[in-house]
Design a protein around this motif. Structure first.
Motif, PDB file in Angstrom:
ATOM      1  N   LEU A  11       0.836  -1.198   0.000  1.00 28.13           N
ATOM      2  CA  LEU A  11       0.000   0.000   0.000  1.00 28.13           C
ATOM      3  C   LEU A  11       0.873   1.251   0.000  1.00 28.13           C
ATOM      4  O   LEU A  11       1.863   1.326   0.743  1.00 28.13           O
ATOM      5  N   LEU A  12       0.525   2.240  -0.823  1.00 27.38           N
ATOM      6  CA  LEU A  12       1.313   3.465  -0.954  1.00 27.38           C
ATOM      7  C   LEU A  12       0.747   4.647  -0.179  1.00 27.38           C
ATOM      8  O   LEU A  12       1.353   5.721  -0.179  1.00 27.38           O
ATOM      9  N   GLU A  13      -0.396   4.468   0.467  1.00 30.87           N
ATOM     10  CA  GLU A  13      -0.993   5.566   1.237  1.00 30.87           C
ATOM     11  C   GLU A  13      -1.741   5.002   2.434  1.00 30.87           C
ATOM     12  O   GLU A  13      -2.138   3.846   2.435  1.00 30.87           O
ATOM     13  N   ASP A  14      -1.898   5.824   3.447  1.00 28.53           N
ATOM     14  CA  ASP A  14      -2.672   5.422   4.623  1.00 28.53           C
ATOM     15  C   ASP A  14      -4.154   5.361   4.277  1.00 28.53           C
ATOM     16  O   ASP A  14      -4.653   6.195   3.509  1.00 28.53           O
ATOM     17  N   LEU A  15      -4.846   4.378   4.850  1.00 23.33           N
ATOM     18  CA  LEU A  15      -6.301   4.264   4.738  1.00 23.33           C
ATOM     19  C   LEU A  15      -6.859   4.218   6.159  1.00 23.33           C
ATOM     20  O   LEU A  15      -7.201   3.153   6.679  1.00 23.33           O
ATOM     21  N   PRO A  16      -6.914   5.385   6.832  1.00 19.08           N
ATOM     22  CA  PRO A  16      -7.285   5.403   8.249  1.00 19.08           C
ATOM     23  C   PRO A  16      -8.679   4.846   8.545  1.00 19.08           C
ATOM     24  O   PRO A  16      -8.877   4.225   9.593  1.00 19.08           O
ATOM     25  N   LEU A  17      -9.634   5.032   7.666  1.00 22.24           N
ATOM     26  CA  LEU A  17     -10.975   4.512   7.917  1.00 22.24           C
ATOM     27  C   LEU A  17     -11.006   2.988   7.928  1.00 22.24           C
ATOM     28  O   LEU A  17     -11.848   2.376   8.588  1.00 22.24           O
ATOM     29  N   GLU A  18     -10.070   2.363   7.213  1.00 24.40           N
ATOM     30  CA  GLU A  18      -9.993   0.908   7.167  1.00 24.40           C
ATOM     31  C   GLU A  18      -8.959   0.365   8.149  1.00 24.40           C
ATOM     32  O   GLU A  18      -8.811  -0.840   8.295  1.00 24.40           O
ATOM     33  N   GLY A  19      -8.183   1.254   8.766  1.00 30.30           N
ATOM     34  CA  GLY A  19      -7.162   0.832   9.720  1.00 30.30           C
ATOM     35  C   GLY A  19      -5.936   0.218   9.064  1.00 30.30           C
ATOM     36  O   GLY A  19      -5.272  -0.624   9.656  1.00 30.30           O
ATOM     37  N   VAL A  20      -5.618   0.659   7.848  1.00 30.29           N
ATOM     38  CA  VAL A  20      -4.469   0.117   7.118  1.00 30.29           C
ATOM     39  C   VAL A  20      -3.498   1.262   6.838  1.00 30.29           C
ATOM     40  O   VAL A  20      -3.896   2.329   6.376  1.00 30.29           O
ATOM     41  N   CYS A  21      -2.211   1.029   7.117  1.00 30.17           N
ATOM     42  CA  CYS A  21      -1.186   2.064   6.956  1.00 30.17           C
ATOM     43  C   CYS A  21      -0.364   1.849   5.695  1.00 30.17           C
ATOM     44  O   CYS A  21      -0.196   0.721   5.232  1.00 30.17           O
ATOM     45  N   SER A  22       0.171   2.927   5.198  1.00 27.57           N
ATOM     46  CA  SER A  22       1.092   2.880   4.068  1.00 27.57           C
ATOM     47  C   SER A  22       2.209   1.888   4.371  1.00 27.57           C
ATOM     48  O   SER A  22       2.709   1.834   5.495  1.00 27.57           O
ATOM     49  N   GLY A  23       2.571   1.086   3.378  1.00 25.46           N
ATOM     50  CA  GLY A  23       3.605   0.080   3.568  1.00 25.46           C
ATOM     51  C   GLY A  23       3.059  -1.291   3.906  1.00 25.46           C
ATOM     52  O   GLY A  23       3.786  -2.280   3.845  1.00 25.46           O
ATOM     53  N   SER A  24       1.774  -1.377   4.259  1.00 23.93           N
ATOM     54  CA  SER A  24       1.164  -2.670   4.577  1.00 23.93           C
ATOM     55  C   SER A  24       1.115  -3.546   3.335  1.00 23.93           C
ATOM     56  O   SER A  24       0.913  -3.056   2.228  1.00 23.93           O
ATOM     57  N   LEU A  25       1.304  -4.841   3.545  1.00 18.22           N
ATOM     58  CA  LEU A  25       1.237  -5.798   2.443  1.00 18.22           C
ATOM     59  C   LEU A  25      -0.143  -6.445   2.412  1.00 18.22           C
ATOM     60  O   LEU A  25      -0.730  -6.743   3.451  1.00 18.22           O
ATOM     61  N   GLY A  26      -0.645  -6.644   1.198  1.00 22.94           N
ATOM     62  CA  GLY A  26      -1.931  -7.293   0.998  1.00 22.94           C
ATOM     63  C   GLY A  26      -1.885  -8.162  -0.243  1.00 22.94           C
ATOM     64  O   GLY A  26      -0.874  -8.203  -0.936  1.00 22.94           O
ATOM     65  N   VAL A  27      -2.994  -8.850  -0.506  1.00 25.38           N
ATOM     66  CA  VAL A  27      -3.084  -9.741  -1.663  1.00 25.38           C
ATOM     67  C   VAL A  27      -4.315  -9.355  -2.482  1.00 25.38           C
ATOM     68  O   VAL A  27      -5.401  -9.154  -1.922  1.00 25.38           O
ATOM     69  N   ILE A  28      -4.149  -9.262  -3.799  1.00 27.48           N
ATOM     70  CA  ILE A  28      -5.282  -8.977  -4.686  1.00 27.48           C
ATOM     71  C   ILE A  28      -6.170 -10.212  -4.744  1.00 27.48           C
ATOM     72  O   ILE A  28      -5.699 -11.307  -5.040  1.00 27.48           O
ATOM     73  N   VAL A  29      -7.462 -10.017  -4.430  1.00 22.79           N
ATOM     74  CA  VAL A  29      -8.402 -11.147  -4.437  1.00 22.79           C
ATOM     75  C   VAL A  29      -9.451 -11.016  -5.532  1.00 22.79           C
ATOM     76  O   VAL A  29     -10.163 -11.972  -5.814  1.00 22.79           O
ATOM     77  N   ALA A  30      -9.569  -9.843  -6.153  1.00 26.69           N
ATOM     78  CA  ALA A  30     -10.516  -9.649  -7.256  1.00 26.69           C
ATOM     79  C   ALA A  30     -10.061  -8.462  -8.096  1.00 26.69           C
ATOM     80  O   ALA A  30      -9.416  -7.541  -7.599  1.00 26.69           O
TER      81      ALA A  30
END
Length: 65
Positions: A11-30
């Motif tokens: 992730l390249l930006e903070d998503l405060p409403l979702e509780g996810v910070c810039s730099g977090s790793l995730g997986v594309i599911v759709a």
């Protein structure tokens, strides 16, 4: 590298409403093409529990190699 299902992204930006910070790793599911291109990304904690699932534009993340 193009965004595809099961690709790991950073992730390249903070998503405060979702509780996810810039730099977090995730997986594309759709992948969505209508009405606009978007990617559903799951973020998990260190135990593998899903903490957020968010639709993102490709400009909001980078695909990891």
């Amino acid at each position: 590298m193009s965004p595809e299902i099961n690709k790991v992204v950073r992730l390249l930006e903070d998503l405060p409403l979702e509780g996810v910070c810039s730099g977090s790793l995730g997986v594309i599911v759709a992948v969505f093409s209508e009405p606009k291109e978007a990617y559903e990304v799951e973020f998990c904690d260190e135990k593998g529990a899903i903490t957020a699932q968010v639709a993102l534009r490709s400009s909001q993340f980078e695909v990891m190699t």
